[in-house]
Design an enzyme around this catalytic site. Sequence first.
Site, PDB file in Angstrom:
ATOM      1  N   ASP A  53      -3.864   2.352  -5.356  1.00 22.28           N
ATOM      2  CA  ASP A  53      -2.537   2.341  -4.723  1.00 22.28           C
ATOM      3  C   ASP A  53      -2.303   1.170  -3.778  1.00 22.28           C
ATOM      4  OD1 ASP A  53      -4.209   3.220  -2.639  1.00 22.28           O
ATOM      5  OD2 ASP A  53      -2.537   4.297  -1.730  1.00 22.28           O
ATOM      6  N   GLU A  54      -3.082   0.109  -3.890  1.00 24.49           N
ATOM      7  CA  GLU A  54      -2.837  -1.036  -2.995  1.00 24.49           C
ATOM      8  C   GLU A  54      -3.268  -2.338  -3.651  1.00 24.49           C
ATOM      9  OE1 GLU A  54      -5.464  -1.242   0.499  1.00 24.49           O
ATOM     10  OE2 GLU A  54      -6.638   0.366  -0.409  1.00 24.49           O
ATOM     11  N   ASP A  87       0.849  -1.195   0.000  1.00 30.27           N
ATOM     12  CA  ASP A  87       0.000   0.000   0.000  1.00 30.27           C
ATOM     13  C   ASP A  87       0.888   1.250   0.000  1.00 30.27           C
ATOM     14  OD1 ASP A  87      -2.009   1.828   0.295  1.00 30.27           O
ATOM     15  OD2 ASP A  87      -2.705   1.092   2.240  1.00 30.27           O
TER      16      ASP A  87
HETATM   17 MG   LIG Z   1      -2.369   3.899   0.356  1.00 33.78          MG
END
Ligand SMILES: [Mg+2]
Length: 398
Positions: free
Chosen positions: A101-102, A11
Amino acid sequence: MRGEATVLHADLDAFYASVEQRDAPELRGRPVVVGGGVVLAASYEAKARGVRTAMGGRQARDLCPDVVVVPPRMDAYSAASRAVFAIFRDTTPLVEGLSIDEAFLEVGGLRRIAGTPEQIAMRLRERVRAEVGLAISVGIARTKFLAKVASAVSKPDGLLVVEPEREEAFLLPLPVERLWGVGAVTAEKLHRLGIRTVGQLAELESATAERLLGKATGAHLHALARLRDPRPVDTTRRRSAIGSQRALGSRLRSADELDVILTQIVDRIARRLRDGDRVCRTVVLRLRYGDFVKASRSRTLRSPTDRTAVLLAVARALLAGAQPEIAERGITLIGVSLSQVARTDSVQLELPIDWDDGVRLDTALDAVRDRFGAASVSRAAQLGRDPGWSPPQLSEHE
Ligand SMILES: [Mg+2]
């Protein structure tokens, strides 16, 4: 035997704000907020001053008068996301993206060629830093849930391994807010009952948790608190929209005819949604007018759904809004797509268990179609009308 900790949750840290600090060295070390009216992302320097995502811009300035507010640059974030996901997929073929984003990465089969999960995670973090210029935190555990909790606890710029024999020692002392799915409302409920840690929640009987928090939420969170999360990394997860459309030719269509076509389209894609155990939040109506100019209209629901009746009501409202244009310009194509699609089990907590007539009707229709084929069932809107057309040729798009 519990098996091994081979699930990575990777993340990026304060993603949007970190991209801004990467691209503008003068922003490094300073409190940065991305957004304007509302805070979309805050740098760690801003978070340290109490600024939070989704806070109003005014409140952020009050808390942190020297905050630097920058407008979002979605193109830059998308490019960074693509570069990071390319590194994910270079690390293992088993990648399940969760958001921009993960992602979860299953690295269990790679020991011989790539090393232990911890070694793989260290290399992944180095590569993201070197090749994309961003900090990424990684949690490693036996289950997705624990890996996600671990990455959050490790932030910023951290790496945390939860060994199988240390799971209780890691999880039980954590505040209940750390459980995936506990939002402000549920946390507040638990606090009122004097439950502050995951361990205190785990000590309850399952039935007690269900009574306090509602059946679905209570059962789910109680299972997590007792370390039950058997879900594997799911690489088949579809993030793309589900859609269908129909070209109409150039002759005039009455509002009734359009409604029948719309109903058929929605019926079909809603069923695909349910077959894939998915729910969606956004309904997009796509039109092509008589002059071949395309237009789209969309509406986002407050909570995700897979109910045909709900999706159809939204689609009808969108079509009604376009009727003046259609009357004036004609219509040559109509389509509907569903986006913000997610797995049903991933959003279960937000869904009321509502076994209403709509649910029963959808389930019954799906079952009949499974046995006898799609042509065997029509919804009420289609009954009593002879459409006079061949079965709709619905082509997929997106
Ligand atoms: Mg993040």
